[in-house]
Scaffold this motif. Structure first.
Motif, mmCIF file in Angstrom:
data_model
loop_
_atom_site.group_PDB
_atom_site.id
_atom_site.type_symbol
_atom_site.label_atom_id
_atom_site.label_comp_id
_atom_site.label_asym_id
_atom_site.label_seq_id
_atom_site.Cartn_x
_atom_site.Cartn_y
_atom_site.Cartn_z
ATOM 1 N N THR A 326 0.831 -1.208 0.000
ATOM 2 C CA THR A 326 0.000 0.000 0.000
ATOM 3 C C THR A 326 0.862 1.254 0.000
ATOM 4 O O THR A 326 0.624 2.204 -0.753
ATOM 5 C CB THR A 326 -0.937 0.002 1.221
ATOM 6 O OG1 THR A 326 -1.810 -1.127 1.155
ATOM 7 C CG2 THR A 326 -1.766 1.285 1.258
ATOM 8 N N LEU A 327 1.898 1.249 0.835
ATOM 9 C CA LEU A 327 2.792 2.400 0.924
ATOM 10 C C LEU A 327 3.565 2.595 -0.377
ATOM 11 O O LEU A 327 3.702 3.717 -0.872
ATOM 12 C CB LEU A 327 3.754 2.230 2.096
ATOM 13 C CG LEU A 327 3.145 2.335 3.502
ATOM 14 C CD1 LEU A 327 4.165 1.948 4.558
ATOM 15 C CD2 LEU A 327 2.639 3.754 3.755
ATOM 16 N N ASP A 345 7.245 12.833 0.996
ATOM 17 C CA ASP A 345 8.162 12.842 2.127
ATOM 18 C C ASP A 345 7.555 12.055 3.283
ATOM 19 O O ASP A 345 6.554 11.337 3.107
ATOM 20 C CB ASP A 345 8.478 14.282 2.542
ATOM 21 C CG ASP A 345 7.217 15.107 2.818
ATOM 22 O OD1 ASP A 345 6.119 14.501 2.927
ATOM 23 O OD2 ASP A 345 7.321 16.335 2.932
ATOM 24 N N GLY A 346 8.135 12.215 4.465
ATOM 25 C CA GLY A 346 7.632 11.489 5.620
ATOM 26 C C GLY A 346 6.198 11.839 5.946
ATOM 27 O O GLY A 346 5.400 10.963 6.324
ATOM 28 N N ALA A 347 5.844 13.112 5.817
ATOM 29 C CA ALA A 347 4.464 13.528 6.092
ATOM 30 C C ALA A 347 3.503 12.871 5.109
ATOM 31 O O ALA A 347 2.395 12.451 5.478
ATOM 32 C CB ALA A 347 4.364 15.052 6.005
ATOM 33 N N PHE A 348 3.919 12.771 3.847
ATOM 34 C CA PHE A 348 3.090 12.120 2.821
ATOM 35 C C PHE A 348 2.839 10.666 3.196
ATOM 36 O O PHE A 348 1.701 10.176 3.135
ATOM 37 C CB PHE A 348 3.806 12.209 1.468
ATOM 38 C CG PHE A 348 3.105 11.506 0.345
ATOM 39 C CD1 PHE A 348 2.213 12.179 -0.477
ATOM 40 C CD2 PHE A 348 3.345 10.159 0.087
ATOM 41 C CE1 PHE A 348 1.562 11.525 -1.524
ATOM 42 C CE2 PHE A 348 2.703 9.499 -0.946
ATOM 43 C CZ PHE A 348 1.808 10.186 -1.748
ATOM 44 N N VAL A 349 3.903 9.961 3.623
ATOM 45 C CA VAL A 349 3.775 8.554 3.979
ATOM 46 C C VAL A 349 2.883 8.397 5.207
ATOM 47 O O VAL A 349 2.057 7.477 5.281
ATOM 48 C CB VAL A 349 5.164 7.936 4.231
ATOM 49 C CG1 VAL A 349 5.039 6.495 4.710
ATOM 50 C CG2 VAL A 349 6.010 7.989 2.959
ATOM 51 N N SER A 350 3.019 9.307 6.158
ATOM 52 C CA SER A 350 2.201 9.235 7.373
ATOM 53 C C SER A 350 0.726 9.450 7.080
ATOM 54 O O SER A 350 -0.144 8.937 7.804
ATOM 55 C CB SER A 350 2.690 10.264 8.399
ATOM 56 O OG SER A 350 4.003 9.968 8.819
ATOM 57 N N GLN A 351 0.414 10.215 6.037
ATOM 58 C CA GLN A 351 -0.983 10.399 5.648
ATOM 59 C C GLN A 351 -1.570 9.116 5.073
ATOM 60 O O GLN A 351 -2.754 8.837 5.229
ATOM 61 C CB GLN A 351 -1.100 11.528 4.621
ATOM 62 C CG GLN A 351 -0.850 12.909 5.212
ATOM 63 C CD GLN A 351 -0.897 13.993 4.163
ATOM 64 O OE1 GLN A 351 -1.034 13.729 2.965
ATOM 65 N NE2 GLN A 351 -0.788 15.245 4.602
ATOM 66 N N VAL A 352 -0.698 8.321 4.421
ATOM 67 C CA VAL A 352 -1.160 7.048 3.878
ATOM 68 C C VAL A 352 -1.402 6.045 5.000
ATOM 69 O O VAL A 352 -2.370 5.288 4.983
ATOM 70 C CB VAL A 352 -0.124 6.489 2.876
ATOM 71 C CG1 VAL A 352 -0.582 5.125 2.336
ATOM 72 C CG2 VAL A 352 0.095 7.468 1.734
ATOM 73 N N LEU A 360 10.442 2.989 12.138
ATOM 74 C CA LEU A 360 10.371 3.315 10.723
ATOM 75 C C LEU A 360 10.264 4.819 10.518
ATOM 76 O O LEU A 360 10.888 5.381 9.601
ATOM 77 C CB LEU A 360 9.185 2.597 10.075
ATOM 78 C CG LEU A 360 8.940 2.906 8.587
ATOM 79 C CD1 LEU A 360 10.173 2.568 7.755
ATOM 80 C CD2 LEU A 360 7.720 2.147 8.068
ATOM 81 N N VAL A 361 9.487 5.477 11.356
ATOM 82 C CA VAL A 361 9.358 6.944 11.254
ATOM 83 C C VAL A 361 10.725 7.596 11.403
ATOM 84 O O VAL A 361 11.075 8.526 10.650
ATOM 85 C CB VAL A 361 8.383 7.472 12.324
ATOM 86 C CG1 VAL A 361 8.409 8.998 12.361
ATOM 87 C CG2 VAL A 361 6.960 6.980 12.048
ATOM 88 N N THR A 362 11.520 7.106 12.338
ATOM 89 C CA THR A 362 12.867 7.648 12.540
ATOM 90 C C THR A 362 13.720 7.468 11.290
ATOM 91 O O THR A 362 14.456 8.377 10.876
ATOM 92 C CB THR A 362 13.551 6.959 13.734
ATOM 93 O OG1 THR A 362 12.778 7.206 14.907
ATOM 94 C CG2 THR A 362 14.957 7.476 13.935
ATOM 95 N N ARG A 363 13.602 6.325 10.651
ATOM 96 C CA ARG A 363 14.413 6.065 9.454
ATOM 97 C C ARG A 363 13.917 6.883 8.262
ATOM 98 O O ARG A 363 14.709 7.295 7.419
ATOM 99 C CB ARG A 363 14.411 4.573 9.131
ATOM 100 C CG ARG A 363 14.932 3.718 10.271
ATOM 101 C CD ARG A 363 15.104 2.274 9.892
ATOM 102 N NE ARG A 363 16.375 2.049 9.245
ATOM 103 C CZ ARG A 363 16.757 0.873 8.739
ATOM 104 N NH1 ARG A 363 15.937 -0.159 8.817
ATOM 105 N NH2 ARG A 363 17.930 0.737 8.158
ATOM 106 N N LEU A 364 12.622 7.113 8.214
ATOM 107 C CA LEU A 364 12.096 7.980 7.153
ATOM 108 C C LEU A 364 12.616 9.404 7.330
ATOM 109 O O LEU A 364 12.897 10.108 6.342
ATOM 110 C CB LEU A 364 10.566 7.969 7.164
ATOM 111 C CG LEU A 364 9.891 6.630 6.833
ATOM 112 C CD1 LEU A 364 8.374 6.785 6.836
ATOM 113 C CD2 LEU A 364 10.351 6.084 5.496
#
Length: 636
Positions: A326-327, A345-352, A360-364
């Protein structure tokens, strides 16, 4: 591999990404691959050759695999064309076989299998295979074209050799048999052959081409030949492969997709033609093979950031396959909209997915910080393979750190590793040396530079550091000036070793240092042994004691002060060093009880003089100093 991360566990939770090609798009190449596939489809059986060019590691292999996948998808969707794919990697044959003969063999064997499966064109395939094998034999022993055409065995050679020649004529010999008699035939020489009808090499080549074209028509397929890894080959192998392509090029029902580095091809052509200096002729050699030139798109910050994020997503052990897919789908779709201003970016991925694991957030976030430098840094410049190798090195070093119990922050290690990969070796060695020399392993000299970059101020850097990369790197989080880098250097000892001061101490000095740090109140008993040490070792021991003392928040009579005072009593130079240390302590930390502790020292008068005049020193401290003034220890 550049487009997809095939993961392999190396230790614990760490993985490395392999370099296998893929038909999954992590580089935003799908649009270009679809276009190449459309060109081949629209040719409708007419010959076409596509050149996919770009430097080593930029994604040519991925582009080829995406093109194949796009062709298969489009064919099944709305086109009845039957494609037969042949993938040829000349590098695998280098040193073992003639690339020209190997390519022809691979194609012939593939067509034989397809003819058998479709039950059509078997006779044509057999004829084509016979001509390919005779061509290989002719290449090995330089037989006259007439003998090759007629299948006349050499006179005077052994029966086994003659039998192989007859097998070639009948299409029964394989490549291994041909190779086994090559040297014997070559030694015998062409003069031993029976004379036969004249048949020129051009006619024989044309016969091969005609046979190939008739074979494809009889089977009813379009052959798509995918040539890869030419830029890994030696010049001779690269040219041999291109010559084989030329034999079969521009024939009906053929499509060639050739991945090659333009500069590598130019160098190979120059060498092949004896150092040819005419750049136009060199360029024309490859251009004449290619009808549709395609340049692998350069990766911008968006693509590099997304690529790294997708690698980290694949690496995550806390996400299931469905979540990863999905990501990846969302990121790929976002990249296709990036020209409209969509930021992936990270914000885009977090919206998904707003439930991403914290690790994972740290690595993003790491991917976001590194992407601009990965895109513009010399020696990386957005190259997917180099980015992957960087991440593999980071993963392996983190694995080493965990295995050896070294506490290293991944973001710190990533920043240090990037610096190591890009700057000249002496500059990295300078950084490592400064870390080695600092008692706390901190590159404190970076502090003013990092502060200036953060403030957007003008900054003059010394030779080696005065580069655009270094300035960008200094602004990359986290700031390193206050961080102990010894652990990070320890797990990455490739360009510069970690040499701590204790490595330079004698066994006696190490034993005394250990005793001083564990039992500082007992220091006076060790004075004679400490005094017997060389001055260099004494200086290091005092530096280590002061490093331990530095974090102390209240300066009255801490135990470590006893150890420092013992060292100060051995040499006046150490006394002056301790005096400077005490003067540099924050004035609010000074307590009255420290005054009688140091009052008997020769150097104490200079400390008392500063404290007496300082506004931040508390009244009890000044009173204690005043009480000592009558003893002559306070300088007025």
């Amino acid at each position: 591999m550049l487009g997809h991360a095939t993961l392999r566990k190396v230790r614990g939770d760490e993985v490395v990404w392999s370099d296998n090609e893929t038909d999954r798009d992590l580089l935003n190449f799908q649009g270009v691959a679809d276009t190449v596939a459309e060109f081949i489809l629209q040719a409708n059986g007419a010959p076409i050759s596509v050149g996919v060019s770009g430097a080593w590691g930029v994604g040519k292999s991925t582009m080829i695999q995406l093109t194949r996948a796009a062709l298969e998808e489009k064919r099944h969707a709305d086109d009845p064309t039957e494609f037969v794919f042949v993938e040829f990697n000349a590098w695998l044959y280098q040193g073992y076989d003639d690339a020209r003969a190997a390519l022809l063999d691979v194609i012939a064997v593939k067509l034989e299998a397809v003819a058998e499966e479709r039950k059509s064109g078997a006779d044509k395939v057999k004829e084509f295979m016979r001509r390919v094998k005779w061509l290989r034999l002719a290449k090995l022993v330089a037989l006259p074209a007439a003998a090759v055409a007629l299948g006349i065995p050499p006179v005077g050679l052994g029966g086994e050799i003659a039998e192989v020649v007859r097998d070639v004529r009948d299409g029964a010999a394989d490549g291994e048999q041909i190779e086994s008699v090559g040297s014997a035939l070559a030694a015998a020489g062409a003069g031993l052959l029976k004379p036969g009808l004249e048949m020129s090499p051009p006619k024989e080549i044309q016969a091969l081409r005609d046979s190939f074209e008739e074979t494809l028509e009889a089977i009813g397929v379009t052959l798509v030949v995918l040539i890869d890894d030419l830029d890994r080959c030696l010049p001779e192998t690269a040219i041999s492969t291109l010559e084989a392509i030329r034999l079969l090029l521009f024939l009906q029902n053929t499509a060639f997709v050739i991945a090659a580095d333009d500069e590598m091809i130019k160098r190979a052509v120059k060498k092949h033609f004896g150092g040819l200096d005419d750049d136009e002729l060199v360029t024309n050699y490859f251009d004449k093979l290619i009808q549709v030139p395609i340049k692998v798109p350069a990766l911008g910050i968006q693509e590099v950031r997304a690529y790294m994020m997708m690698l980290f997503i694949d690496d995550s052990t806390e996400l299931d396959i469905a979540s990863k897919n999905t990501l990846r789908t969302a990121i790929a779709a976002g990249l296709r909209e990036s020209w409209k201003g969509v930021r992936v970016d990270g914000a885009f991925v977090s919206q998904v997915d707003d439930q991403l694991p914290a690790a994972l957030v740290t690595r993003l976030e790491t991917a976001e910080r590194l992407a601009p430098l990965m895109t513009g840094a010399t020696h990386i410049v957005g190259n997917p393979r180099l980015i992957k190798r960087f991440l593999n090195a980071l993963s392996i070093r983190m694995s080493i750190a965990r295995a050896q119990g070294v506490d290293v922050d991944e973001a710190v290690l990533a920043k240090l590793l990037l610096f190591e990969r890009v700057v000249e070796a002496p500059v990295f060695v300078e950084l490592a040396t400064k870390v080695n020399e600092d008692p706390d392993g901190r590159p404190t000299f970076l502090g003013p530079w990092e502060a200036a970059v953060a403030a957007g101020a003008e900054l003059e850097l010394p030779k080696g550091w005065d580069t655009a990369f270094a300035r960008d790197w200094l602004g990359l989080e986290p700031e390193l000036a206050g961080i102990d880098l010894r652990g990070a250097l320890y797990v990455g000892r490739e360009q510069a070793p970690l040499v701590t001061g204790s490595d330079k101490l004698s066994a006696a000095a190490v034993e005394l240092l250990t005793a001083l740090t564990e039992y500082p109140r007992e220091a006076p008993r060790m004075k004679d042994d400490l005094a017997a040490l060389p001055s260099v070792e004494q200086g290091f021991i005092l530096d280590r004691l002061l490093a331990i003392a530095r974090p102390i928040q209240s300066w009255g009579s801490p135990p470590i002060l006893d150890a420092c005072l013992t060292m100060a009593s051995i040499d006046p130079a150490w006394g002056q060093k301790l005096a400077r240390f005490l003067v540099e302590r924050p004035q609010t930390q000074i307590s009255a009880s420290v005054v009688p502790k140091i009052a008997g020292q020769e150097w104490s008068s200079s400390v008392f003089s500063v404290w007496k005049q300082a506004e931040g020193i508390k009244a009890p401290v000044k009173n204690a100093i005043a009480e000592r003034s009558g003893s002559g220890n306070l300088t007025k």
